[in-house]
Design an enzyme around this catalytic site. Structure first.
Site, PDB file in Angstrom:
ATOM      1  N   SER A   1       0.861  -1.185   0.000  1.00 47.30           N
ATOM      2  CA  SER A   1       0.000   0.000   0.000  1.00 47.30           C
ATOM      3  C   SER A   1       0.892   1.228   0.000  1.00 47.30           C
ATOM      4  CB  SER A   1      -0.875   0.002   1.261  1.00 47.30           C
ATOM      5  OG  SER A   1      -1.529   1.245   1.442  1.00 47.30           O
TER       6      SER A   1
ATOM      7  N   TYR B   1      -2.024  -1.260  10.378  1.00 45.99           N
ATOM      8  CA  TYR B   1      -2.127  -1.445   8.930  1.00 45.99           C
ATOM      9  C   TYR B   1      -0.853  -0.950   8.259  1.00 45.99           C
ATOM     10  CZ  TYR B   1      -3.738  -1.173   4.125  1.00 45.99           C
ATOM     11  OH  TYR B   1      -3.851  -1.338   2.761  1.00 45.99           O
TER      12      TYR B   1
END
Length: 253
Positions: free
Chosen positions: A136, A149
């Site tokens: 990401s 995350y």
């Protein structure tokens, strides 16, 4: 990467980016198998002509069972995409956040490792193939309301680099897909700064088909995240993104 004649497993492909990429691989001419947890979504994908396999990446036995089924049905499998992931808000001032951290690390990092471990022997024996890991932009430019995350995706980036080095010379490549915020169809106007899913998928497939295939698939919308430290914008961008901490319960009232 020749996308027209591959056999691809997309783990975590029952929704969002994974589902769209599965469709794009199929449209390019590849045979595609989708793995995931949702029986309803898997049934829909089977009706579309995809292979559909139940798998929970947080359960080693589930991953091993799915591997055995996939390889029995698709012995020519040569590409494994590890899409499974969760994005959870965490308020570190609340001890209960730890459960979200455990779930995030178990799914995003350990889930990736479980899938890679399951299929590495097969791909190495074939002497040809690829893993596509998914990180990401947040791996490189953290979003403070989602600390685990960010940590999990940074870890998958580092793991992908080490995996590539260990598999060097085997014929098995490692490609890291680095998405920015991506909006599903219809969400473009409500998800600020998100890239429309259709545009994202088109750019990803174009980059994957380049020769040689890039080690990292970086669509234009993620470049500011990937190179923030190099470009000297990191501190300002993290400060800007930290404004989102106001959404956490401990910061309200």
């Amino acid at each position: 990467m020749d996308l027209s004649n591959r056999t691809v497993l997309v783990v975590g492909g029952t929704s969002g980016i994974g589902r769209e990429l599965a469709r794009r691989f199929a449209a390019a001419g590849s045979a595609v198998v989708v793995g995931g947890r949702s029986p309803e979504a898997l049934s829909e994908l089977a009706d579309e002509g995809f292979g559909a396999i139940r798998v929970d990446v947080t359960d080693g036995d589930s991953v091993a069972a799915a591997r055995d089924v996939v390889l029995a049905r698709y012995p020519e499998l040569d590409t494994v995409v590890t899409m499974s992931g969760v994005m959870l808000l965490e308020d570190v001032r609340d001890p209960a956040h730890f459960e979200a951290a455990v779930t995030t690390i178990d799914t995003n990092l350990l889930g990736t490792i479980r899938v890679v471990d399951a299929f590495t022997p097969h791909l190495v024996r074939r002497g040809f193939g690829a893993f596509v890991t998914v990180t990401s932009g947040i791996a490189f430019l953290p979003f403070p309301p989602m600390p685990s995350y960010a940590a999990s995706k940074a870890a998958v980036h580092a793991y992908s680099e080490a995996l590539r080095a260990q598999l060097d010379g085997t014929g098995v490549g490692v490609v890291e897909l680095v998405p920015p915020a991506v909006a599903r169809a219809g969400q473009e106007k409500v998800v600020a700064h998100a890239l429309p899913l259709d545009d994202f998928a088109s750019e990803v497939m174009r980059l994957l088909s380049q020769d040689p295939t890039p080690r990292e698939i970086l669509v234009k919308g993620v470049l500011m995240h990937r190179w923030a430290e190099r470009d000297g914008t990191y501190d300002a961008l993290v400060a800007q993104r930290s404004q989102a901490l106001a959404m956490l319960p401990s910061r309200q009232g």
